[in-house]
Write a protein that holds these residues in place. Structure first.
Motif, PDB file in Angstrom:
ATOM      1  N   LEU A  22       0.633  -1.216   0.000  1.00 55.62           N
ATOM      2  CA  LEU A  22       0.019  -0.097   0.145  1.00 55.62           C
ATOM      3  C   LEU A  22       0.816   1.350  -0.004  1.00 55.62           C
ATOM      4  O   LEU A  22       0.375   2.322  -0.625  1.00 55.62           O
ATOM      5  N   ARG A  23       1.962   1.079   0.501  1.00 53.31           N
ATOM      6  CA  ARG A  23       2.996   2.478   0.510  1.00 53.31           C
ATOM      7  C   ARG A  23       3.324   2.702  -0.710  1.00 53.31           C
ATOM      8  O   ARG A  23       3.209   3.754  -1.090  1.00 53.31           O
ATOM      9  N   HIS A  24       3.704   1.602  -1.464  1.00 54.41           N
ATOM     10  CA  HIS A  24       4.121   1.744  -2.640  1.00 54.41           C
ATOM     11  C   HIS A  24       3.045   2.273  -3.657  1.00 54.41           C
ATOM     12  O   HIS A  24       3.398   3.067  -4.524  1.00 54.41           O
ATOM     13  N   VAL A  25       1.813   1.819  -3.561  1.00 55.04           N
ATOM     14  CA  VAL A  25       0.730   2.117  -4.429  1.00 55.04           C
ATOM     15  C   VAL A  25       0.549   3.441  -4.119  1.00 55.04           C
ATOM     16  O   VAL A  25       0.597   4.441  -4.853  1.00 55.04           O
ATOM     17  N   SER A  26       0.625   4.023  -2.783  1.00 57.22           N
ATOM     18  CA  SER A  26       0.331   5.586  -2.402  1.00 57.22           C
ATOM     19  C   SER A  26       1.581   6.344  -3.178  1.00 57.22           C
ATOM     20  O   SER A  26       1.246   7.599  -3.627  1.00 57.22           O
ATOM     21  N   ASN A  28       3.039   5.874  -5.944  1.00 55.74           N
ATOM     22  CA  ASN A  28       2.862   5.626  -7.298  1.00 55.74           C
ATOM     23  C   ASN A  28       1.757   6.776  -7.544  1.00 55.74           C
ATOM     24  O   ASN A  28       1.870   7.547  -8.446  1.00 55.74           O
ATOM     25  N   ILE A  29       0.671   6.767  -6.576  1.00 58.19           N
ATOM     26  CA  ILE A  29      -0.441   7.682  -6.928  1.00 58.19           C
ATOM     27  C   ILE A  29      -0.207   9.288  -6.901  1.00 58.19           C
ATOM     28  O   ILE A  29      -0.467  10.054  -7.550  1.00 58.19           O
ATOM     29  N   ALA A  30       0.467   9.410  -5.674  1.00 57.21           N
ATOM     30  CA  ALA A  30       1.097  10.831  -5.475  1.00 57.21           C
ATOM     31  C   ALA A  30       2.049  11.260  -6.640  1.00 57.21           C
ATOM     32  O   ALA A  30       2.275  12.484  -6.718  1.00 57.21           O
ATOM     33  N   HIS A  38       8.872   6.264 -12.764  1.00 59.29           N
ATOM     34  CA  HIS A  38       8.649   5.054 -13.027  1.00 59.29           C
ATOM     35  C   HIS A  38       7.600   4.459 -12.000  1.00 59.29           C
ATOM     36  O   HIS A  38       8.028   4.571 -10.856  1.00 59.29           O
ATOM     37  N   ARG A  39       6.657   3.752 -12.479  1.00 61.30           N
ATOM     38  CA  ARG A  39       5.800   3.104 -11.173  1.00 61.30           C
ATOM     39  C   ARG A  39       6.499   2.023 -10.771  1.00 61.30           C
ATOM     40  O   ARG A  39       7.484   1.325 -11.186  1.00 61.30           O
ATOM     41  N   LYS A  40       6.443   2.203  -9.096  1.00 64.19           N
ATOM     42  CA  LYS A  40       6.997   0.940  -8.394  1.00 64.19           C
ATOM     43  C   LYS A  40       6.293  -0.112  -8.376  1.00 64.19           C
ATOM     44  O   LYS A  40       4.958   0.046  -8.066  1.00 64.19           O
ATOM     45  N   ASN A  86       4.363   6.645 -16.108  1.00 62.85           N
ATOM     46  CA  ASN A  86       3.781   5.600 -16.640  1.00 62.85           C
ATOM     47  C   ASN A  86       2.759   4.976 -15.572  1.00 62.85           C
ATOM     48  O   ASN A  86       2.573   3.794 -15.602  1.00 62.85           O
ATOM     49  N   VAL A  87       2.407   5.827 -14.601  1.00 63.51           N
ATOM     50  CA  VAL A  87       1.454   5.359 -13.698  1.00 63.51           C
ATOM     51  C   VAL A  87       0.006   5.336 -14.307  1.00 63.51           C
ATOM     52  O   VAL A  87      -0.410   6.493 -14.858  1.00 63.51           O
ATOM     53  N   ASP A  88      -0.742   4.420 -14.030  1.00 64.79           N
ATOM     54  CA  ASP A  88      -2.211   4.288 -14.348  1.00 64.79           C
ATOM     55  C   ASP A  88      -2.987   4.290 -13.140  1.00 64.79           C
ATOM     56  O   ASP A  88      -3.040   3.229 -12.850  1.00 64.79           O
ATOM     57  N   LEU A  89      -3.789   5.228 -12.936  1.00 62.78           N
ATOM     58  CA  LEU A  89      -4.636   5.467 -11.735  1.00 62.78           C
ATOM     59  C   LEU A  89      -5.526   4.402 -11.559  1.00 62.78           C
ATOM     60  O   LEU A  89      -5.880   3.858 -10.395  1.00 62.78           O
ATOM     61  N   VAL A  90      -6.119   3.737 -12.578  1.00 61.86           N
ATOM     62  CA  VAL A  90      -6.982   2.598 -12.503  1.00 61.86           C
ATOM     63  C   VAL A  90      -6.169   1.441 -11.974  1.00 61.86           C
ATOM     64  O   VAL A  90      -6.922   0.768 -11.126  1.00 61.86           O
TER      65      VAL A  90
END
Length: 126
Positions: A22-26, A28-30, A38-40, A86-90
């Motif tokens: 969840l930390r890495h997803v957060s 990426n969103i930020a 680059h997305r983690k 390259n972050v896709d929010l969906v």
């Protein structure tokens, strides 16, 4: 008794791993609008000795960065384009939801094992 204690450790390791995800997803969103980001991604590994889950190394998604046309942007090249992220929010929201549900499942297992351990201690005290 040992199995109940071991199940507490397994559930706790699952919660730790999902919170790291969840930390890495957060992050990426930020950074979805950060140029060149680059997305983690994080993978999970099983510790063969204990069966606990650990997070593997953080990897960067090497898919192509979005090319954004904005001639007024300070990072724009001669053609007016710059590299976005390259972050896709969906995808990130779906990953966050999956991690949250997995965390909650581990939390329920932890609570169930804790209640069973407490009941066992109550029986042994009698």
């Amino acid at each position: 008794m040992g199995d109940l204690i071991q199940s507490l450790g397994l559930s706790a390791s699952g919660m730790r791993s999902q919170s790291m995800r969840l930390r890495h997803v957060s992050e990426n969103i930020a950074n979805a609008d950060t140029p060149g980001y680059h997305r983690k991604t994080v993978s999970f590994q099983e510790d063969m000795a204990s069966g606990q889950v650990t997070t593997g190394p953080v990897r960067l998604d090497r898919s192509d960065l979005a090319r954004i046309y904005d001639p007024g942007h300070p990072m724009a090249d001669d053609s007016g384009h710059y590299d976005g992220s390259n972050v896709d929010l969906v995808i990130e929201i779906a990953d966050a939801r999956e991690a949250q549900r997995s965390y909650e499942a581990n939390l329920r297992m932890f609570d169930q094992a804790r209640q069973m351990t407490q009941s066992l201690f109550d029986l042994l005290r009698r």
